[in-house]
Design a protein around this motif. Structure first.
Motif, short mmCIF file in Angstrom:
data_model
loop_
_atom_site.label_atom_id
_atom_site.label_comp_id
_atom_site.label_asym_id
_atom_site.label_seq_id
_atom_site.Cartn_x
_atom_site.Cartn_y
_atom_site.Cartn_z
N ARG A 45 34.51 57.62 22.96
CA ARG A 45 35.97 57.74 23.13
C ARG A 45 36.29 58.07 24.58
O ARG A 45 37.28 57.57 25.14
CB ARG A 45 36.54 58.80 22.17
CG ARG A 45 36.42 58.42 20.69
CD ARG A 45 37.36 59.23 19.83
NE ARG A 45 37.10 60.66 19.91
CZ ARG A 45 36.28 61.33 19.13
NH1 ARG A 45 35.58 60.69 18.18
NH2 ARG A 45 36.12 62.64 19.25
N LEU A 46 35.48 58.91 25.21
CA LEU A 46 35.65 59.20 26.64
C LEU A 46 35.45 57.93 27.46
O LEU A 46 36.20 57.64 28.40
CB LEU A 46 34.67 60.27 27.10
CG LEU A 46 34.89 61.69 26.57
CD1 LEU A 46 33.69 62.57 26.91
CD2 LEU A 46 36.17 62.29 27.13
N TRP A 47 34.42 57.17 27.11
CA TRP A 47 34.11 55.91 27.79
C TRP A 47 35.32 54.97 27.70
O TRP A 47 35.74 54.37 28.69
CB TRP A 47 32.88 55.30 27.15
CG TRP A 47 32.32 54.07 27.78
CD1 TRP A 47 31.26 53.99 28.64
CD2 TRP A 47 32.76 52.71 27.57
NE1 TRP A 47 31.02 52.68 28.99
CE2 TRP A 47 31.93 51.87 28.35
CE3 TRP A 47 33.77 52.13 26.81
CZ2 TRP A 47 32.08 50.49 28.39
CZ3 TRP A 47 33.93 50.75 26.85
CH2 TRP A 47 33.09 49.95 27.64
N THR A 48 35.88 54.86 26.51
CA THR A 48 37.02 53.96 26.29
C THR A 48 38.25 54.42 27.04
O THR A 48 38.97 53.62 27.66
CB THR A 48 37.32 53.87 24.78
OG1 THR A 48 36.16 53.37 24.10
CG2 THR A 48 38.50 52.97 24.51
N THR A 49 38.51 55.73 27.01
CA THR A 49 39.66 56.27 27.75
C THR A 49 39.53 55.96 29.24
O THR A 49 40.50 55.54 29.89
CB THR A 49 39.76 57.78 27.54
OG1 THR A 49 40.00 58.05 26.16
CG2 THR A 49 40.89 58.38 28.36
N ALA A 50 38.33 56.18 29.77
CA ALA A 50 38.11 55.90 31.20
C ALA A 50 38.33 54.43 31.52
O ALA A 50 38.94 54.08 32.53
CB ALA A 50 36.70 56.33 31.60
N LEU A 51 37.85 53.56 30.65
CA LEU A 51 38.02 52.12 30.86
C LEU A 51 39.50 51.75 30.90
O LEU A 51 39.95 51.02 31.79
CB LEU A 51 37.32 51.34 29.74
CG LEU A 51 37.43 49.82 29.81
CD1 LEU A 51 36.65 49.29 31.02
CD2 LEU A 51 36.90 49.18 28.52
N GLU A 52 40.25 52.28 29.97
CA GLU A 52 41.67 51.95 29.86
C GLU A 52 42.48 52.52 31.02
O GLU A 52 43.61 52.08 31.26
CB GLU A 52 42.21 52.44 28.53
CG GLU A 52 41.63 51.66 27.34
CD GLU A 52 42.00 52.25 26.00
OE1 GLU A 52 42.38 53.45 25.96
OE2 GLU A 52 41.88 51.53 24.98
N ARG A 53 41.92 53.48 31.76
CA ARG A 53 42.62 54.08 32.90
C ARG A 53 42.09 53.56 34.24
O ARG A 53 42.44 54.11 35.30
CB ARG A 53 42.52 55.60 32.82
CG ARG A 53 43.24 56.15 31.59
CD ARG A 53 43.29 57.65 31.53
NE ARG A 53 43.97 58.09 30.32
CZ ARG A 53 44.18 59.37 30.00
NH1 ARG A 53 43.78 60.33 30.82
NH2 ARG A 53 44.80 59.68 28.88
N HIS A 54 41.27 52.54 34.20
CA HIS A 54 40.79 51.92 35.44
C HIS A 54 42.00 51.39 36.22
O HIS A 54 42.94 50.85 35.64
CB HIS A 54 39.84 50.77 35.09
CG HIS A 54 39.14 50.18 36.26
ND1 HIS A 54 39.77 49.40 37.20
CD2 HIS A 54 37.84 50.23 36.65
CE1 HIS A 54 38.91 49.00 38.11
NE2 HIS A 54 37.73 49.50 37.81
#
Length: 339
Positions: A45-54
């Motif tokens: 979920r952290l990985w996904t959040t970071a991706l979406e905030r690129h």
């Protein structure tokens, strides 16, 4: 009226032409899928959040769709088929199975769709590039931390990730490389809890019953499972501080457990792996003129340079979590997750 309407239409076309020729026209938006093995645990979920905030997602250069693989290789294969059919420009892949994922990569490659691996590996020479961390190294680091705590002698248990995933395979290799150096250390049990805190708690409860008073060290191949083991110890009236315990990932609860002196954890930089993967996908699509927008390339410039061409592998360094850096890491986590 018709003449006026025609005149407005011609003016409109001229304006559009002028905007396009001057370079003001909107930049192309790339349709990129992220096929991740599962979203139940905090790390992905952290990985996904970071991706979406690129920054490229924020600016609209990349349009991201995340696919939850539900910890099933067949589900991930079906998701790749969907992305190919729907004409995605690139795919970021976090596979559940190191072997089964190869067919999905082959499918995308056959259609000319670049696939960037992230976090977990897949055995395929069709992968465009990969960014992750050296799991053999982390497995050795956590094993050494546990054995050091118990004085390099005694009985330990190892809680594994999903069997067949690269992180499970490579972390076990690292675990055993260290354990085998010490003949006075015995592995009483080694089984999977599938990255799950609840499964690890149940497993540890069974082991405490099967080996009463004999377990001194616990190697969890991720933090969620180490935390599940800690819950089982507490439920049995035992103090986790009396055991050598370690996990990997640096999830929030693990950082708090480090502060409490209950476990050792090693940070796996989810933001760097996710945002770095998107930069690599955009580089594969746009070419080497593309300049990275994620800050990981500056943060880890010495060990992970951007370079002048796309490389097959990029390794994000591990960060041991200590009492000295844990508060700063928790502040970074809060900044990543707050809305």
């Amino acid at each position: 009226m018709k003449t006026k309407a025609l005149g407005l239409f011609v003016v409109g076309l001229l304006i559009i032409g002028m905007v396009a020729s001057s370079g003001i026209a909107a930049e192309k938006s790339y349709k990129i899928g992220a096929a991740v093995y599962g979203l139940k645990a905090e790390y992905m979920r952290l990985w996904t959040t970071a991706l979406e905030r690129h920054p490229a997602v924020v600016s609209g250069l990349a349009n991201i769709t995340v696919f939850d693989g539900n910890y099933d290789a067949s589900v991930q294969q079906s998701q790749f088929e969907t992305m190919v059919t729907q004409g995605f420009d690139a795919i970021i892949f976090v596979p559940i199975d190191i072997e089964a994922g190869a067919a999905a990569v082959e499918l995308a490659a056959s259609e000319g769709i670049p696939v960037i691996g992230s976090n977990t590996r897949v055995n395929s020479d069709k992968l465009t590039s990969y960014i992750g961390s050296d799991d053999v190294q982390s497995g050795a680091m956590e094993a050494d931390a546990v054995l050091k705590k118990i004085g390099y002698k005694g009985n330990i248990v190892i809680i594994e990730g999903p069997i067949g995933q690269s992180a499970q395979i490579e972390r076990r290799k690292g675990n055993l490389q260290v354990v085998e150096q010490y003949p006075d250390v015995k592995v009483l049990e080694m089984k999977t809890a599938n990255w799950s805190r609840a499964e690890a708690m149940a497993l540890m409860e069974n082991w405490l019953s099967a080996h009463p008073g004999k377990i001194e060290g616990i190697i969890g191949q991720n933090d969620e499972m180490a935390l599940g083991a800690i819950q089982a110890l507490k439920a049995a009236g035992l103090d986790p501080k009396d055991f050598g315990i370690a996990g990997i990932d640096g999830v929030t609860d693990a950082m708090l457990a480090v502060k409490a002196g209950e476990t050792v954890s090693i940070l796996q930089d989810a933001k760097a792996q996710a945002q770095g993967a998107l930069d690599l996908a955009l580089r594969a699509l746009i070419g080497d003129d593309y300049m990275p927008q994620a800050d990981c390339w500056t943060q880890y410039a010495d060990g992970m340079p951007w370079g002048d061409k796309l490389e097959p592998i990029y390794n994000v360094p591990w960060t041991p979590i200590t009492l000295e850096n844990v508060d700063a890491l928790l502040e970074e986590r809060e900044a990543l997750t707050k809305r």
